[in-house]
Design a protein around this motif. Sequence first.
Motif, PDB file in Angstrom:
ATOM      1  N   THR A 240      -0.673 -17.400   2.168  1.00 47.67           N
ATOM      2  CA  THR A 240      -1.759 -16.932   1.415  1.00 47.67           C
ATOM      3  C   THR A 240      -2.438 -15.584   2.284  1.00 47.67           C
ATOM      4  O   THR A 240      -2.901 -15.293   3.400  1.00 47.67           O
ATOM      5  CB  THR A 240      -2.873 -17.899   1.401  1.00 47.67           C
ATOM      6  N   ILE A 241      -2.628 -13.987   0.715  1.00 48.41           N
ATOM      7  CA  ILE A 241      -2.379 -12.912   1.130  1.00 48.41           C
ATOM      8  C   ILE A 241      -4.384 -12.912   0.877  1.00 48.41           C
ATOM      9  O   ILE A 241      -4.255 -14.078  -0.391  1.00 48.41           O
ATOM     10  CB  ILE A 241      -2.207 -11.816   0.770  1.00 48.41           C
ATOM     11  N   LYS A 245      -5.528  -6.931  -2.292  1.00 50.30           N
ATOM     12  CA  LYS A 245      -4.417  -6.564  -2.905  1.00 50.30           C
ATOM     13  C   LYS A 245      -3.295  -6.546  -1.311  1.00 50.30           C
ATOM     14  O   LYS A 245      -2.430  -6.240  -1.802  1.00 50.30           O
ATOM     15  CB  LYS A 245      -4.361  -4.641  -3.392  1.00 50.30           C
ATOM     16  N   GLY A 246      -3.665  -7.042  -0.496  1.00 51.76           N
ATOM     17  CA  GLY A 246      -2.475  -7.084   0.830  1.00 51.76           C
ATOM     18  C   GLY A 246      -2.743  -6.353   1.811  1.00 51.76           C
ATOM     19  O   GLY A 246      -1.561  -6.000   2.134  1.00 51.76           O
ATOM     20  N   LYS A 247      -3.314  -4.759   1.331  1.00 51.16           N
ATOM     21  CA  LYS A 247      -2.841  -3.782   1.678  1.00 51.16           C
ATOM     22  C   LYS A 247      -3.421  -3.315   2.628  1.00 51.16           C
ATOM     23  O   LYS A 247      -4.269  -2.230   3.214  1.00 51.16           O
ATOM     24  CB  LYS A 247      -3.439  -2.544   0.888  1.00 51.16           C
ATOM     25  N   LEU A 288       1.138  -5.867   3.136  1.00 55.49           N
ATOM     26  CA  LEU A 288       2.660  -6.220   2.903  1.00 55.49           C
ATOM     27  C   LEU A 288       3.486  -5.088   3.084  1.00 55.49           C
ATOM     28  O   LEU A 288       4.493  -5.782   3.608  1.00 55.49           O
ATOM     29  CB  LEU A 288       2.062  -5.147   1.793  1.00 55.49           C
ATOM     30  N   TYR A 304       4.879 -16.640  -0.496  1.00 53.77           N
ATOM     31  CA  TYR A 304       3.595 -15.993   0.146  1.00 53.77           C
ATOM     32  C   TYR A 304       3.266 -15.830  -2.056  1.00 53.77           C
ATOM     33  O   TYR A 304       3.740 -15.755  -2.412  1.00 53.77           O
ATOM     34  CB  TYR A 304       3.496 -14.936  -0.114  1.00 53.77           C
ATOM     35  N   SER A 305       1.473 -16.013  -1.432  1.00 51.20           N
ATOM     36  CA  SER A 305       0.995 -15.611  -2.906  1.00 51.20           C
ATOM     37  C   SER A 305      -0.419 -14.734  -2.553  1.00 51.20           C
ATOM     38  O   SER A 305      -0.698 -14.825  -1.003  1.00 51.20           O
ATOM     39  CB  SER A 305       0.130 -17.270  -3.830  1.00 51.20           C
ATOM     40  N   TYR A 306      -1.172 -14.490  -2.945  1.00 49.88           N
ATOM     41  CA  TYR A 306      -2.109 -13.582  -3.079  1.00 49.88           C
ATOM     42  C   TYR A 306      -3.633 -14.161  -3.908  1.00 49.88           C
ATOM     43  O   TYR A 306      -3.469 -14.541  -5.196  1.00 49.88           O
ATOM     44  CB  TYR A 306      -1.847 -12.402  -3.695  1.00 49.88           C
ATOM     45  N   SER A 307      -4.846 -14.538  -3.283  1.00 43.95           N
ATOM     46  CA  SER A 307      -5.818 -14.588  -3.458  1.00 43.95           C
ATOM     47  C   SER A 307      -7.160 -13.281  -3.503  1.00 43.95           C
ATOM     48  O   SER A 307      -7.232 -12.553  -2.589  1.00 43.95           O
ATOM     49  CB  SER A 307      -6.413 -15.717  -2.394  1.00 43.95           C
ATOM     50  N   GLU A 308      -7.225 -13.105  -4.492  1.00 46.85           N
ATOM     51  CA  GLU A 308      -9.010 -12.376  -4.561  1.00 46.85           C
ATOM     52  C   GLU A 308      -9.227 -12.715  -3.961  1.00 46.85           C
ATOM     53  O   GLU A 308     -10.354 -11.416  -3.062  1.00 46.85           O
ATOM     54  CB  GLU A 308      -9.196 -11.900  -6.116  1.00 46.85           C
ATOM     55  N   ASN A 310     -11.594 -12.411  -0.289  1.00 44.76           N
ATOM     56  CA  ASN A 310     -10.884 -11.682   0.470  1.00 44.76           C
ATOM     57  C   ASN A 310     -11.790 -12.421   1.661  1.00 44.76           C
ATOM     58  O   ASN A 310     -12.739 -13.528   1.620  1.00 44.76           O
ATOM     59  CB  ASN A 310     -11.762 -10.446   1.373  1.00 44.76           C
TER      60      ASN A 310
END
Length: 359
Positions: A240-241, A245-247, A288, A304-308, A310
């Motif tokens: 999980t990121i 934005k994973g940046k 990323l 993987y997935s993304y969570s808003e 942080n």
Amino acid sequence: MKIAIITGSAGLIGSEAVNFFAPKFDLIIGIDNNLREYFFGKESSTDWNKNRLEEEFSNYRHFPVDIRQTAEIESIFDKYGSDIKLVLHTAAQPSHDWAAKEPFTDFSVNATGTLNMLEMTRLHCPEAVFIFTSTNKVYGDNPNFLPLVEKETRWEIEGHHPYFKEGIDENMSIDQTKHSLFGASKVAADILVQEYGRYFGMKTGVFRGGCLTGPNHSGAQLHGFLAYLMKCAITGSHYTIFGYKGKQVRDNIHSFDLVNMFWHFYQNPRPGEVYNAGGGRFSNCSMLEAIVLCEEITGKKMDYSYSETNRIGDHIWYISDLTKFKTHYPGWNWQYGLNDILVQIHDGISSRLRSEKVI
């Protein structure tokens, strides 16, 4: 005798330090009670590394002692006294998220444990060099208020800013900022180490690490970014990121390169000094970009997935400026870049997983 005491000796930096210093000292005293397993679960146990050190180095002696237990720590210092020439303190609770679950534990390990090590050094071997592994989290979220620009795969600082060329230096304020409780406990320890150098004149040095990494890291979701990411890439586990934005950008320094910084400081200590210690512009990546590299090295697509959301106090962009250290110790430089680090982590994790019959 010439003796080195290394706390957190079965962890990433501690074990690298044992590897590095064992040929240079008569005896290495390792202090590590595997609290990492308590923090992050059985998969993050450092027992495998402790066993490796005991097998590989005949002059390594392990003490499974808690650094918060003053009497037990003092008995070690009392036994070896002025023969102790180096105290390398790497033991810590290292996660912001975990600290919020048990603030008393976090502070007692990071702050009180450091005070114990400093005071025992002052009482029993005041001429020893004392080196502390601090963290860039002492700067809190101040880096997030820098003028950042969003690029395709990363955040970056504006090109005209003084930090653009080399990164963030030691003059950034540690005040009026959100640190996380972990960051606060490390600030307390960081200042204590400085004070024992400036007030008592001891040979203390503080190294504020960026992302410290390497093949012997027992990575977990809450700590050990590259090692845990690569472990997920190898095993196919979900990653999980969290936010940005994973940046979000981190600089990554190989454990050998950090311990080599310690060696240079040990040979010519500057009491109470503070250094940023990371991969700098030489070795850094966004989340990323790290995922792409892990996929290239393993030959597998990551799940993987993304969570808003942080992590609280997390940095959007952090690159360490090592100009000060390199000016003081011009013989030092990095030996391992980002790709070298990830390949070594891949090979190390794969070997351990095969021995455990996980893969």
